[in-house]
Motif scaffolding. Structure first.
Motif, PDB file in Angstrom:
ATOM      1  N   LEU A  74       4.998  64.577  36.197  1.00 22.98           N
ATOM      2  CA  LEU A  74       5.676  65.882  36.322  1.00 22.98           C
ATOM      3  C   LEU A  74       4.440  66.738  35.225  1.00 22.98           C
ATOM      4  CD1 LEU A  74       9.163  65.746  34.804  1.00 22.98           C
ATOM      5  CD2 LEU A  74       8.455  66.162  37.183  1.00 22.98           C
ATOM      6  N   GLN A  75       4.355  68.036  35.901  1.00 21.06           N
ATOM      7  CA  GLN A  75       3.433  68.880  35.181  1.00 21.06           C
ATOM      8  C   GLN A  75       3.969  70.084  34.449  1.00 21.06           C
ATOM      9  OE1 GLN A  75       0.639  70.440  37.640  1.00 21.06           O
ATOM     10  NE2 GLN A  75      -0.790  71.293  35.917  1.00 21.06           N
ATOM     11  N   PHE A  76       3.844  70.261  33.088  1.00 17.55           N
ATOM     12  CA  PHE A  76       4.319  71.360  32.507  1.00 17.55           C
ATOM     13  C   PHE A  76       3.432  72.244  32.002  1.00 17.55           C
ATOM     14  CE2 PHE A  76       6.708  67.579  31.726  1.00 17.55           C
ATOM     15  CZ  PHE A  76       7.952  67.867  32.034  1.00 17.55           C
ATOM     16  N   ALA A  77       3.704  73.851  32.520  1.00 13.91           N
ATOM     17  CA  ALA A  77       2.875  74.801  32.262  1.00 13.91           C
ATOM     18  C   ALA A  77       3.521  75.788  31.262  1.00 13.91           C
ATOM     19  CB  ALA A  77       2.204  75.383  33.356  1.00 13.91           C
ATOM     20  N   LEU A  78       3.800  75.251  30.029  1.00 11.34           N
ATOM     21  CA  LEU A  78       4.364  76.040  29.150  1.00 11.34           C
ATOM     22  C   LEU A  78       3.454  77.037  28.169  1.00 11.34           C
ATOM     23  CD1 LEU A  78       6.597  73.296  27.411  1.00 11.34           C
ATOM     24  CD2 LEU A  78       7.327  75.232  28.755  1.00 11.34           C
ATOM     25  N   PRO A  79       3.984  78.286  27.918  1.00 12.73           N
ATOM     26  CA  PRO A  79       3.152  79.203  27.398  1.00 12.73           C
ATOM     27  C   PRO A  79       2.739  78.670  25.846  1.00 12.73           C
ATOM     28  CG  PRO A  79       5.174  80.246  28.295  1.00 12.73           C
ATOM     29  CD  PRO A  79       5.271  78.747  28.310  1.00 12.73           C
ATOM     30  N   ALA A  80       1.811  79.260  25.274  1.00 15.68           N
ATOM     31  CA  ALA A  80       1.456  78.858  24.013  1.00 15.68           C
ATOM     32  C   ALA A  80       2.487  79.136  22.907  1.00 15.68           C
ATOM     33  CB  ALA A  80       0.042  79.478  23.476  1.00 15.68           C
ATOM     34  N   GLN A  98      16.579  59.346  29.829  1.00 14.49           N
ATOM     35  CA  GLN A  98      15.605  59.632  28.811  1.00 14.49           C
ATOM     36  C   GLN A  98      15.322  60.927  28.343  1.00 14.49           C
ATOM     37  OE1 GLN A  98      11.827  57.784  29.679  1.00 14.49           O
ATOM     38  NE2 GLN A  98      12.692  55.993  30.547  1.00 14.49           N
ATOM     39  N   ARG A  99      15.131  61.461  27.087  1.00 14.72           N
ATOM     40  CA  ARG A  99      15.040  62.739  26.446  1.00 14.72           C
ATOM     41  C   ARG A  99      13.680  62.682  25.942  1.00 14.72           C
ATOM     42  NH1 ARG A  99      19.192  66.104  26.433  1.00 14.72           N
ATOM     43  NH2 ARG A  99      21.157  65.114  26.915  1.00 14.72           N
ATOM     44  N   LEU A 100      12.509  63.512  26.287  1.00 14.51           N
ATOM     45  CA  LEU A 100      11.176  63.659  25.665  1.00 14.51           C
ATOM     46  C   LEU A 100      10.715  65.241  25.253  1.00 14.51           C
ATOM     47  CD1 LEU A 100       9.635  61.703  28.587  1.00 14.51           C
ATOM     48  CD2 LEU A 100      10.189  60.595  26.455  1.00 14.51           C
ATOM     49  N   SER A 101      10.065  65.091  24.199  1.00 17.16           N
ATOM     50  CA  SER A 101       9.794  66.519  23.692  1.00 17.16           C
ATOM     51  C   SER A 101       8.617  66.914  24.310  1.00 17.16           C
ATOM     52  CB  SER A 101       9.682  66.508  22.152  1.00 17.16           C
ATOM     53  OG  SER A 101      10.514  66.070  21.425  1.00 17.16           O
ATOM     54  N   VAL A 102       8.495  68.197  24.588  1.00 18.65           N
ATOM     55  CA  VAL A 102       7.230  68.994  25.477  1.00 18.65           C
ATOM     56  C   VAL A 102       6.906  70.123  24.489  1.00 18.65           C
ATOM     57  CG1 VAL A 102       7.599  67.980  27.646  1.00 18.65           C
ATOM     58  CG2 VAL A 102       8.765  70.167  27.051  1.00 18.65           C
ATOM     59  N   ALA A 103       5.665  70.588  24.586  1.00 20.58           N
ATOM     60  CA  ALA A 103       5.148  71.608  23.967  1.00 20.58           C
ATOM     61  C   ALA A 103       3.911  72.303  24.491  1.00 20.58           C
ATOM     62  CB  ALA A 103       4.820  71.442  22.352  1.00 20.58           C
ATOM     63  N   GLY A 104       4.092  73.697  24.372  1.00 14.88           N
ATOM     64  CA  GLY A 104       2.809  74.476  25.122  1.00 14.88           C
ATOM     65  C   GLY A 104       1.604  74.090  24.222  1.00 14.88           C
ATOM     66  N   GLU A 108      -3.006  77.092  26.678  1.00 13.42           N
ATOM     67  CA  GLU A 108      -1.930  77.141  27.856  1.00 13.42           C
ATOM     68  C   GLU A 108      -2.420  76.405  28.864  1.00 13.42           C
ATOM     69  OE1 GLU A 108      -0.516  80.985  28.788  1.00 13.42           O
ATOM     70  OE2 GLU A 108      -0.682  81.610  26.714  1.00 13.42           O
ATOM     71  N   GLU A 109      -3.074  75.228  28.669  1.00 15.33           N
ATOM     72  CA  GLU A 109      -3.410  74.438  29.768  1.00 15.33           C
ATOM     73  C   GLU A 109      -2.017  73.504  30.134  1.00 15.33           C
ATOM     74  OE1 GLU A 109      -6.594  71.435  29.124  1.00 15.33           O
ATOM     75  OE2 GLU A 109      -7.849  73.048  28.360  1.00 15.33           O
ATOM     76  N   THR A 128      14.474  72.189  29.131  1.00 13.08           N
ATOM     77  CA  THR A 128      15.189  73.323  28.070  1.00 13.08           C
ATOM     78  C   THR A 128      14.167  73.581  27.302  1.00 13.08           C
ATOM     79  OG1 THR A 128      17.307  72.584  28.304  1.00 13.08           O
ATOM     80  CG2 THR A 128      17.149  73.899  26.751  1.00 13.08           C
ATOM     81  N   TRP A 129      13.685  74.920  27.173  1.00 19.73           N
ATOM     82  CA  TRP A 129      12.430  75.222  26.205  1.00 19.73           C
ATOM     83  C   TRP A 129      12.850  76.453  25.626  1.00 19.73           C
ATOM     84  CZ3 TRP A 129       9.056  79.276  27.668  1.00 19.73           C
ATOM     85  CH2 TRP A 129       9.045  79.537  29.280  1.00 19.73           C
ATOM     86  N   GLN A 130      11.978  76.764  24.489  1.00 23.61           N
ATOM     87  CA  GLN A 130      12.131  78.163  23.738  1.00 23.61           C
ATOM     88  C   GLN A 130      10.950  78.564  23.592  1.00 23.61           C
ATOM     89  OE1 GLN A 130      15.326  77.793  21.080  1.00 23.61           O
ATOM     90  NE2 GLN A 130      15.048  79.608  20.095  1.00 23.61           N
ATOM     91  N   LEU A 131      10.912  80.079  23.744  1.00 20.05           N
ATOM     92  CA  LEU A 131       9.612  80.674  23.298  1.00 20.05           C
ATOM     93  C   LEU A 131      10.209  81.897  22.380  1.00 20.05           C
ATOM     94  CD1 LEU A 131       6.648  81.197  23.707  1.00 20.05           C
ATOM     95  CD2 LEU A 131       6.942  82.723  25.684  1.00 20.05           C
ATOM     96  N   GLY A 132       9.724  81.800  21.198  1.00 17.30           N
ATOM     97  CA  GLY A 132      10.281  82.913  20.178  1.00 17.30           C
ATOM     98  C   GLY A 132      11.890  82.700  20.139  1.00 17.30           C
ATOM     99  N   GLU A 133      12.509  83.819  20.093  1.00 18.28           N
ATOM    100  CA  GLU A 133      14.175  83.665  20.384  1.00 18.28           C
ATOM    101  C   GLU A 133      14.847  83.466  21.526  1.00 18.28           C
ATOM    102  OE1 GLU A 133      16.114  84.217  17.451  1.00 18.28           O
ATOM    103  OE2 GLU A 133      14.073  83.955  16.502  1.00 18.28           O
ATOM    104  N   GLN A 134      13.949  83.609  22.456  1.00 25.34           N
ATOM    105  CA  GLN A 134      14.415  83.458  24.095  1.00 25.34           C
ATOM    106  C   GLN A 134      14.401  81.948  24.482  1.00 25.34           C
ATOM    107  OE1 GLN A 134      12.546  85.875  26.896  1.00 25.34           O
ATOM    108  NE2 GLN A 134      14.481  86.627  27.384  1.00 25.34           N
ATOM    109  N   ALA A 135      15.371  81.366  25.016  1.00 21.36           N
ATOM    110  CA  ALA A 135      15.689  80.268  25.644  1.00 21.36           C
ATOM    111  C   ALA A 135      15.554  79.980  27.059  1.00 21.36           C
ATOM    112  CB  ALA A 135      16.898  79.337  25.036  1.00 21.36           C
ATOM    113  N   PHE A 136      15.161  79.034  27.825  1.00 12.46           N
ATOM    114  CA  PHE A 136      15.061  78.934  29.199  1.00 12.46           C
ATOM    115  C   PHE A 136      15.644  77.327  29.640  1.00 12.46           C
ATOM    116  CE2 PHE A 136      11.612  81.797  27.443  1.00 12.46           C
ATOM    117  CZ  PHE A 136      12.033  82.990  28.350  1.00 12.46           C
ATOM    118  N   TYR A 137      15.996  77.546  30.885  1.00 14.48           N
ATOM    119  CA  TYR A 137      16.225  76.255  31.353  1.00 14.48           C
ATOM    120  C   TYR A 137      15.790  76.203  33.005  1.00 14.48           C
ATOM    121  CZ  TYR A 137      19.210  72.446  33.396  1.00 14.48           C
ATOM    122  OH  TYR A 137      19.897  71.516  34.057  1.00 14.48           O
TER     123      TYR A 137
END
Length: 144
Positions: A74-80, A98-104, A108-109, A128-137
């Motif tokens: 899987l490839q993740f392009a999460l913002p910084a 399985q549950r794994l943590s991911v981070a930008g 921003e690679e 499920t990820w978060q940028l500032g106060e906004q959450a995304f799925y």
């Protein structure tokens, strides 16, 4: 030997009852049944939060998770500054989840998550990820 109607009806009812009791016993002995969620009722209460996350993702208009073509990754392009969790969900066997943590990354690679250790078959990746106060799925179906 000649049977009358009453005896035939009793034999049919006894046969039906025997089959039903046998089926109930077989069902009661099964122990490999898995619920989709352990705390199903608690999850339904939190569902509005999930709807908001999906709405935020749709407003953003850009997916951050994709399966690499021809690869078990899987490839993740999460913002910084973004961080989150990916839930690798196996619908047929909850013991393989399985549950794994991911981070930008600051640059921003895209981050690549190899999936070679997973059992072949159908999986769902739930990010499920978060940028500032906004959450995304996001959700992605994977066939390994």
């Amino acid at each position: 030997m000649k049977m009358n109607w009453g005896t035939g009806i009793v034999l049919v009812f006894v046969g039906f009852a025997t089959i039903m009791i046998s089926m109930v016993r077989i069902c009661m002995k099964q122990d490999d049944l898995h619920l989709v969620e352990e705390n199903y009722y608690a999850e339904t209460i939190r569902y509005q939060s999930h709807i908001d996350k999906v709405g935020n993702t749709q407003e953003r208009g850009q997916q951050v998770m994709q399966q690499l073509p021809g690869q078990a990754a899987l490839q993740f392009a999460l913002p910084a500054g973004a961080s989150g969790e990916v839930h690798l969900f196996r619908p047929s066997d909850a013991r393989l989840d399985q549950r794994l943590s991911v981070a930008g990354t600051p640059t921003e690679e895209a981050v690549v998550l190899p999936l070679e250790g997973l059992k072949a078959g159908y999986w769902k990746a739930k990010l499920t990820w978060q940028l500032g106060e906004q959450a995304f799925y996001e959700e992605l179906s994977i066939h390994l």
